[in-house]
Design a protein around this motif. Structure first.
Motif, PDB file in Angstrom:
ATOM      1  N   ALA A  12      14.097 -76.392  22.603  1.00 12.15           N
ATOM      2  CA  ALA A  12      12.734 -75.915  22.818  1.00 12.15           C
ATOM      3  C   ALA A  12      12.714 -74.413  23.056  1.00 12.15           C
ATOM      4  CB  ALA A  12      12.103 -76.635  24.008  1.00 12.15           C
ATOM      5  N   GLY A  13      12.137 -73.703  22.111  1.00  9.05           N
ATOM      6  CA  GLY A  13      11.915 -72.273  22.276  1.00  9.05           C
ATOM      7  C   GLY A  13      10.491 -72.038  22.752  1.00  9.05           C
ATOM      8  N   VAL A  14      10.326 -71.178  23.727  1.00  8.80           N
ATOM      9  CA  VAL A  14       8.977 -70.922  24.250  1.00  8.80           C
ATOM     10  C   VAL A  14       8.299 -69.815  23.448  1.00  8.80           C
ATOM     11  CG1 VAL A  14       9.788 -69.263  26.008  1.00  8.80           C
ATOM     12  CG2 VAL A  14       7.589 -70.443  26.300  1.00  8.80           C
ATOM     13  N   ALA A  15       7.095 -70.097  22.973  1.00  9.03           N
ATOM     14  CA  ALA A  15       6.238 -69.065  22.386  1.00  9.03           C
ATOM     15  C   ALA A  15       5.554 -68.368  23.567  1.00  9.03           C
ATOM     16  CB  ALA A  15       5.216 -69.694  21.448  1.00  9.03           C
ATOM     17  N   LEU A  16       6.163 -67.320  24.051  1.00  9.54           N
ATOM     18  CA  LEU A  16       5.843 -66.750  25.362  1.00  9.54           C
ATOM     19  C   LEU A  16       4.506 -66.011  25.371  1.00  9.54           C
ATOM     20  CD1 LEU A  16       7.238 -66.466  28.189  1.00  9.54           C
ATOM     21  CD2 LEU A  16       7.991 -64.203  27.428  1.00  9.54           C
ATOM     22  N   VAL A  17       3.731 -66.241  26.439  1.00  2.50           N
ATOM     23  CA  VAL A  17       2.516 -65.451  26.649  1.00  2.50           C
ATOM     24  C   VAL A  17       2.901 -64.017  26.999  1.00  2.50           C
ATOM     25  CG1 VAL A  17       1.177 -67.449  27.430  1.00  2.50           C
ATOM     26  CG2 VAL A  17       2.363 -66.011  29.121  1.00  2.50           C
ATOM     27  N   THR A  18       2.018 -63.091  26.713  1.00  2.34           N
ATOM     28  CA  THR A  18       2.214 -61.701  27.124  1.00  2.34           C
ATOM     29  C   THR A  18       1.335 -61.424  28.340  1.00  2.34           C
ATOM     30  OG1 THR A  18       2.657 -60.976  24.858  1.00  2.34           O
ATOM     31  CG2 THR A  18       2.042 -59.274  26.447  1.00  2.34           C
ATOM     32  N   PRO A  19       1.927 -61.081  29.483  1.00  2.70           N
ATOM     33  CA  PRO A  19       1.126 -60.820  30.690  1.00  2.70           C
ATOM     34  C   PRO A  19       0.503 -59.429  30.656  1.00  2.70           C
ATOM     35  CG  PRO A  19       3.461 -60.585  31.177  1.00  2.70           C
ATOM     36  CD  PRO A  19       3.374 -60.996  29.738  1.00  2.70           C
ATOM     37  N   PHE A  20      -0.710 -59.342  31.149  1.00  2.00           N
ATOM     38  CA  PHE A  20      -1.434 -58.070  31.182  1.00  2.00           C
ATOM     39  C   PHE A  20      -1.853 -57.723  32.608  1.00  2.00           C
ATOM     40  CE2 PHE A  20      -2.777 -59.581  26.800  1.00  2.00           C
ATOM     41  CZ  PHE A  20      -1.901 -58.733  26.121  1.00  2.00           C
ATOM     42  N   LYS A  80      -2.893 -69.432  28.619  1.00  4.46           N
ATOM     43  CA  LYS A  80      -2.919 -68.270  29.509  1.00  4.46           C
ATOM     44  C   LYS A  80      -3.562 -68.656  30.843  1.00  4.46           C
ATOM     45  CE  LYS A  80      -1.878 -63.741  29.423  1.00  4.46           C
ATOM     46  NZ  LYS A  80      -2.579 -62.768  28.592  1.00  4.46           N
ATOM     47  N   LYS A  81      -4.610 -69.478  30.767  1.00  2.00           N
ATOM     48  CA  LYS A  81      -5.224 -69.977  31.996  1.00  2.00           C
ATOM     49  C   LYS A  81      -4.257 -70.901  32.735  1.00  2.00           C
ATOM     50  CE  LYS A  81      -8.554 -69.430  33.622  1.00  2.00           C
ATOM     51  NZ  LYS A  81      -8.952 -68.580  34.784  1.00  2.00           N
ATOM     52  N   GLY A 103      -2.583 -62.442  34.131  1.00  2.64           N
ATOM     53  CA  GLY A 103      -3.738 -61.660  33.721  1.00  2.64           C
ATOM     54  C   GLY A 103      -4.598 -62.366  32.690  1.00  2.64           C
ATOM     55  N   GLY A 104      -5.526 -61.596  32.137  1.00 10.75           N
ATOM     56  CA  GLY A 104      -6.486 -62.150  31.197  1.00 10.75           C
ATOM     57  C   GLY A 104      -6.050 -62.012  29.758  1.00 10.75           C
ATOM     58  N   LEU A 105      -7.054 -62.072  28.884  1.00 14.29           N
ATOM     59  CA  LEU A 105      -6.837 -62.034  27.446  1.00 14.29           C
ATOM     60  C   LEU A 105      -7.406 -60.746  26.874  1.00 14.29           C
ATOM     61  CD1 LEU A 105      -8.272 -65.528  27.433  1.00 14.29           C
ATOM     62  CD2 LEU A 105      -6.045 -65.195  26.338  1.00 14.29           C
ATOM     63  N   ASN A 135       1.977 -55.999  31.385  1.00 15.93           N
ATOM     64  CA  ASN A 135       2.580 -56.064  32.716  1.00 15.93           C
ATOM     65  C   ASN A 135       4.066 -56.405  32.552  1.00 15.93           C
ATOM     66  OD1 ASN A 135       3.445 -56.702  35.305  1.00 15.93           O
ATOM     67  ND2 ASN A 135       1.554 -57.756  35.863  1.00 15.93           N
ATOM     68  N   PHE A 136       4.892 -55.371  32.465  1.00 15.75           N
ATOM     69  CA  PHE A 136       6.311 -55.592  32.202  1.00 15.75           C
ATOM     70  C   PHE A 136       7.031 -56.202  33.403  1.00 15.75           C
ATOM     71  CE2 PHE A 136       5.317 -52.593  28.806  1.00 15.75           C
ATOM     72  CZ  PHE A 136       5.968 -53.199  27.733  1.00 15.75           C
ATOM     73  N   ASP A 137       6.574 -55.928  34.617  1.00 13.36           N
ATOM     74  CA  ASP A 137       7.184 -56.575  35.785  1.00 13.36           C
ATOM     75  C   ASP A 137       6.985 -58.085  35.717  1.00 13.36           C
ATOM     76  OD1 ASP A 137       8.044 -54.184  36.870  1.00 13.36           O
ATOM     77  OD2 ASP A 137       6.259 -53.922  38.128  1.00 13.36           O
ATOM     78  N   LYS A 138       5.801 -58.509  35.333  1.00 10.96           N
ATOM     79  CA  LYS A 138       5.529 -59.938  35.210  1.00 10.96           C
ATOM     80  C   LYS A 138       6.284 -60.530  34.018  1.00 10.96           C
ATOM     81  CE  LYS A 138       3.353 -61.826  37.544  1.00 10.96           C
ATOM     82  NZ  LYS A 138       3.646 -62.641  38.761  1.00 10.96           N
ATOM     83  N   LEU A 139       6.402 -59.780  32.947  1.00 10.84           N
ATOM     84  CA  LEU A 139       7.180 -60.253  31.790  1.00 10.84           C
ATOM     85  C   LEU A 139       8.624 -60.494  32.203  1.00 10.84           C
ATOM     86  CD1 LEU A 139       7.384 -60.915  28.773  1.00 10.84           C
ATOM     87  CD2 LEU A 139       7.662 -58.453  28.328  1.00 10.84           C
TER      88      LEU A 139
END
Length: 296
Positions: free
Chosen positions: A7-15, A256-257, A267-269, A22-26
């Motif tokens: 299982a590979g995760v299609a990762l959300v991008t945090p903002f 994302k929610k 964060g949001g979208l 948001n690179f700290d959250k990433l």
């Protein structure tokens, strides 16, 4: 050898609140997946809102993921575009950063012929010397990779190794595997069809579900590969209500929610995507709880 199995995760991008990445959250998300059973990290795919990232942000996210993953997981970069030369440039840069593979979606909007599609992938593969997984998702791009085209590319181009199949058409998937003598690295692009695609010789899934249930999504694949097909099926079926809610609105709005409901604070979208409706948020939260996911 496949770039990854499982299982590979299609990762959300945090903002951040201002919309910047948001690179700290990433960094936290990368650690989370390294520690919770995820088998590969897919950065800057559809779920990562790649179409709303600038090219600079896109490449910064890819470079950051490679550096922070530190070979704990294979990193696959989404570098597809509707322009062949843009795809080549981003793919070559991602290879320089050290990605383990590239996920390249069919060129959207242009609606190339199958001949043009083959020429596109061949041109990218010639320039970007890394394993390439094609991504067929006509519901988004308006362009399907025909089984014959997929087979030709996998057969004739050394570094085009496989396909992420999100057509939902099992007959099409079976034909791809037939035409390649089962040698294509096949990944499900639909979380509700992981086991069916594994049964046709698939290597795993590139998953939205993994964002919120990494261990369980890994286990669906691991059980199947270990010969526990019944156990894999049980997990697949148990996840169906949650998967339905993760796609109750266009991806990645619900997921994302969902990660935010878990307290990950991603964060949001970015517009034109907007926040999930209150009704859908309620049903999503309930499905998460029913699946056993702890909410913040």
């Amino acid at each position: 050898m496949a770039i990854f199995t499982g299982a590979g995760v299609a990762l959300v991008t945090p903002f951040h609140e201002d919309g910047s990445v948001n690179f700290d959250k990433l960094d936290e998300l990368i650690d989370y997946h390294c520690e919770n059973g995820t088998d590969s990290l897919i950065i800057c795919g559809t779920t990562g809102e790649s179409s709303t990232l600038s090219e600079e942000e896109h490449m910064e996210c890819i470079k950051f993921a490679v550096e922070r993953t530190k070979k704990r997981l294979p990193v696959i970069a989404g570098t597809g575009s509707n322009a062949t030369y843009t795809t080549i440039d981003m793919s070559k840069e991602a290879v320089e950063y050290g990605v383990d593979g590239l996920l390249i979606v069919t060129p959207y909007y242009n609606k190339a012929t199958q001949k043009g599609l083959a020429a596109h992938y061949k041109a990218v593969a010639e320039e970007a010397k890394a394993p390439i997984i094609m991504y067929s998702v006509a519901s988004r791009t308006g362009l399907n990779i025909a089984p014959e085209t997929a087979a030709e590319l996998i057969r004739d181009v050394d570094n085009i190794v496989g396909i992420k199949e999100a057509s939902g058409n099992i007959a099409q998937v079976a034909k791809i595997m037939y035409l390649t003598d089962g040698k294509a690295d096949l990944y499900s692009g639909n979380d509700d069809q992981i086991v069916p695609l594994l049964s046709l010789g698939g290597k795993g899934v590139i998953s939205v579900l993994s964002n919120v249930a990494p261990k369980e999504t890994h286990d669906i694949c691991a059980k199947f590969f270990a010969g526990d097909v019944k156990g894999a099926c049980e997990l697949q079926l148990k996840a169906i209500p949650l998967i339905e809610q993760l796609f109750c609105e266009v991806n990645p709005i619900p997921v994302k929610k969902a990660v935010n409901l878990m307290g990950m604070e991603c964060g949001g979208l970015r517009m034109p995507l907007t926040e999930i409706s209150p009704e859908h948020e309620k049903s999503l939260a309930q499905a998460m709880k029913d699946f056993g996911i702890k909410l913040a």
